[in-house]
Scaffold this active site. Structure first.
Site, short mmCIF file in Angstrom:
data_model
loop_
_atom_site.label_atom_id
_atom_site.label_comp_id
_atom_site.label_asym_id
_atom_site.label_seq_id
_atom_site.Cartn_x
_atom_site.Cartn_y
_atom_site.Cartn_z
N CYS A 56 0.83 -1.22 0.00
CA CYS A 56 0.00 0.00 0.00
C CYS A 56 0.86 1.26 0.00
O CYS A 56 1.68 1.48 0.90
CB CYS A 56 -0.92 -0.01 1.23
SG CYS A 56 -1.73 1.57 1.55
N GLY A 57 0.68 2.10 -1.00
CA GLY A 57 1.46 3.32 -1.11
C GLY A 57 1.23 4.27 0.05
O GLY A 57 2.17 4.93 0.52
N HIS A 58 0.00 4.37 0.54
CA HIS A 58 -0.30 5.26 1.67
C HIS A 58 0.41 4.78 2.93
O HIS A 58 0.85 5.59 3.75
CB HIS A 58 -1.80 5.33 1.90
CG HIS A 58 -2.56 5.81 0.72
ND1 HIS A 58 -2.24 6.98 0.06
CD2 HIS A 58 -3.61 5.29 0.03
CE1 HIS A 58 -3.07 7.15 -0.96
NE2 HIS A 58 -3.90 6.13 -1.00
N CYS A 59 0.51 3.47 3.10
CA CYS A 59 1.22 2.90 4.25
C CYS A 59 2.71 3.22 4.16
O CYS A 59 3.36 3.55 5.15
CB CYS A 59 1.01 1.39 4.33
SG CYS A 59 -0.72 0.89 4.43
#
Length: 518
Positions: A56-59
Site C-alpha cells: 500500500c502506497g499510503h502505508c
C-alpha cells in the site's frame, strides 16, 4: 498517493522484551503479530496500532512519519507506544478489528480500541496522543516553556487567563478538549504572557507559514465555543496550501471537508496572479473551505487531475469537492477567473445551490457494436434502466489489476449473450464517467439491472468465473452460488502480488476502498 518510500536498507531491527516473549521493533515501532498482540496491549495502557499492507502506497508514505512519532514519544518519555500489524499476514487480527482499508489506525487505551482521528505527520500523531493522554491544554509557567512549546509545533494555540475559573477560560478548555489536531496551552502568569505578547483573556494562534502572519489573535469575546473553534480552524492552515506529499495527510485528514482545488502550472507566467486571486477569495471562507493548489507540472499529480476529468492542457481551472458527501465534485459555471467569480461560486456550493458535476465521456460511435457494450455517463441511464432488457455492468478502472484479470472473462460473457436482445453485458470506465444512481467504492464493481423496474439493482459478489456469472444472469440475479468468496480472495491476493511493484496503481485502488481519498 504522492509520498516518499523509505528504503528497506535504512530499517534497523531491535528487540522489545516482555517476560519470556520477544517483541521485535522497527524504527522504535513494535512489530505486532497474532502471538504477541494481546500481551503488548495488556502490558501497555496506551498503544496506537497501524494495520497496514506492504504494497500500500499510503502505508509506505506513513512509515517515516510513524517512525518519527515513535522516536518523539520515547524522547518525551510519554507512555503511549506505537505498534504495527501486517494485515496481509495477521489476517485474524485484521478481521477481529474490522480492518477494511489501509492504513487503519486504532488507539488501545487500557485494552479498549478507539478510532484514531488525527493526522498523518509525526507532529500530528504526537499531538493527538498528547491530547488523549494528558490535559486538553498544558500550562506554561516560564518563558522557556513557552519558547519550547512554540518551537515543537508548527501550529499551536496559546491563551492568557489570569483566572482559571473564568467563563473565557472554561470555553477555551472546552474547545481544546474537542480538537485533537492542534496543541493547546495556557498562561496564568502576567509576566510570561507579556513575553509572548498575549493580552489578558486573549487567544492566539502561532503559525510557521511562509509569507503569512506568524501570529493571529482572536478578536471575539471568547464566550462562544463555536466562534473560538472556527477561529482556530480558520488559522491552523495557510489561506492556500499546495498539495504535496507532506501536506496531503493534513489536508485530507482535517476537519474541513469542503475543498476548493486550483489546478495550475507554476511554470506559467500568469500563475502568480492566479494564485493571488485565489488567495483573496479564500479570505471569505476561513474555517469553512480549504483552498488548495495543485501544480500540473508535477507528473505525480496527474492521478489527482484525472480524478476530476482534467489534464495539464486544461489548466488553469478549479473544482470544489465535498469529501463528506461521497466525494461530490462541483464545476464552475463560468470560465471567468476573478476573485469575485471564485468567491461567488464557492458560496453557492457551500449554500447547496449548485448541482454536483458528473464526469462523462462522449458516446462512442460503436458503443453497441461489440458483445460488451460501452457505457458512458451520457448513455448510462438509457441503457441500464431499459425496461425491456436485463443489463449486467462492470464498473472498472483502466489501471486496475483486478479489472484486467476479469476482462477476458467479461468478453466471453458478452459473447455468450450476444444473440440475446433482452440481455446486455456492458462496461463503464468509472475513472472518466460518473452517474448519480451508482456509487462505486472499489474496482471492479459488478451490478445487475433487472428488466423489472419494481426490482432493485443487484450487487454481484459471487465468483468471478464465467460459469458463476452465467448462472447468476440465467437466474435473473438471484443465484450467486459458486463459492465465490474463497476464489475471489485468492484471485485478489495473487493480483495484488502481481501489481505490487506499481505503487501508484495500488494506491489509487486502495483509495477507492475508502482510505486516503485522492
Amino acid at each position: 498517493m504522492l509520498f516518499r518510500i523509505v528504503p528497506a536498507f535504512l530499517v534497523a531491527l531491535f528487540v522489545f522484551a516482555r517476560g519470556d516473549e520477544e517483541v521485535k521493533t522497527e524504527d522504535d515501532v513494535l512489530i505486532l503479530t497474532d502471538s504477541n498482540f494481546d500481551g503488548v496491549i495488556e502490558k501497555n495502557s496506551m498503544v496506537l496500532v497501524e494495520f497496514y499492507a506492504p504494497w500500500c502506497g499510503h502505508c509506505k508514505a506513513l512509515a517515516p512519519e510513524y517512525a518519527k512519532a515513535a522516536k518523539k514519544l520515547l524522547e518525551k518519555e510519554m507512555a503511549p507506544k506505537l505498534g504495527k500489524v501486517d494485515a496481509t499476514v495477521e489476517k485474524t487480527l485484521a478481521e477481529k478489528y474490522k480492518v477494511q482499508g489501509y492504513p487503519t489506525l486504532k488507539f488501545f487505551k487500557n485494552g479498549v480500541p478507539l478510532e484514531y482521528q488525527g493526522g498523518r505527520t509525526a507532529d500530528e500523531i504526537v499531538t493527538w496522543l498528547e491530547k488523549k493522554t494528558g490535559p486538553p491544554s498544558r500550562e506554561l509557567k516560564t518563558k522557556e516553556e513557552l519558547e519550547k512549546f512554540q518551537g515543537d509545533n508548527d501550529v499551536c494555540v496559546v491563551a492568557f487567563f489570569p483566572d482559571a475559573e473564568s467563563s473565557n477560560s472554561k470555553v477555551y478548555i472546552e474547545v481544546a478538549d474537542g480538537m485533537d489536531d492542534v496543541s493547546f496551552a495556557h498562561i496564568s502568569d502576567a509576566a510570561v504572557a507579556k513575553e509572548a505578547g498575549i493580552g489578558e483573556n486573549k487567544i492566539v494562534v502561532f503559525r510557521k507559514f511562509e509569507d503569512e502572519e506568524p501570529k493571529m489573535e482572536y478578536e471575539g469575546s471568547g464566550t462562544e465555543a463555536d466562534s473560538v473553534r472556527d477561529f482556530i480552524k480558520g488559522n491552523q492552515l495557510p489561506l492556500v496550501s499546495e498539495f504535496t506529499q507532506e501536506s496531503a495527510p493534513k489536508i485530507f485528514g482535517g476537519a474541513i471537508t469542503t475543498h476548493n482545488l486550483l489546478f495550475i502550472k507554476k511554470s506559467d507566467d500568469g500563475s502568480k496572479d492566479l494564485l493571488q486571486k485565489f488567495r483573496k477569495a479564500a479570505e471569505s471562507f476561513k474555517g469553512k473551505v480549504l483552498f488548495i493548489y495543485i501544480d500540473a507540472d508535477i507528473e505525480e499529480n496527474a492521478r489527482v487531475m484525472e480524478f476530476f476529468g482534467l489534464s495539464p492542457k486544461d489548466c488553469p481551472d478549479y473544482r470544489i469537492i465535498k469529501m463528506d458527501e461521497d466525494m461530490a465534485k462541483y464545476k464552475p459555471e463560468s470560465t471567468e477567473f476573478t476573485t469575485e467569480s471564485i468567491t461567488e461560486f464557492t458560496q453557492k456550493v457551500v449554500d447547496g445551490n449548485i448541482k454536483r458535476h458528473m464526469n462523462t465521456e462522449e458516446i462512442p460511435e460503436d458503443w453497441n457494436k461489440k458483445p460488451v457494450h460501452v457505457l458512458v455517463g451520457k448513455n448510462f441511464r438509457e441503457v441500464a434502466f431499459d425496461a425491456k432488457k436485463k443489463v449486467f455492468v462492470e464498473f472498472y478502472a483502466p489501471w486496475c489489476g483486478h479489472c484486467k484479470q476479469l476482462a477476458p472473462i467479461w468478453d466471453k460473457l458478452g459473447e455468450k449473450y450476444a444473440d440475446r436482445d433482452d440481455i446486455v453485458i456492458a462496461k463503464m470506465d468509472s475513472t472518466a464517467n460518473e452517474v448519480e444512481e451508482v456509487k462505486v467504492s472499489g474496482f471492479p464493481t459488478l451490478k445487475y439491472f433487472p428488466d423489472d423496474q419494481e426490482s432493485s439493482v443487484v450487487d454481484y459478489n459471487g465468483a468471478r468465473t464465467l460459469e458463476a456469472m452465467i448462472k447468476f444472469i440465467d437466474s435473473d440475479g438471484k443465484d450467486v452460488s459458486g463459492g465465490g468468496d474463497e476464489e475471489d480472495e485468492e484471485l485478489e491476493e495473487e493480483d495484488i502480488d502481481e501489481e505490487a511493484e506499481d505503487q501508484e496503481q495500488e494506491e489509487v485502488e486502495q483509495t477507492t476502498d475508502g482510505k486516503d481519498e485522492l
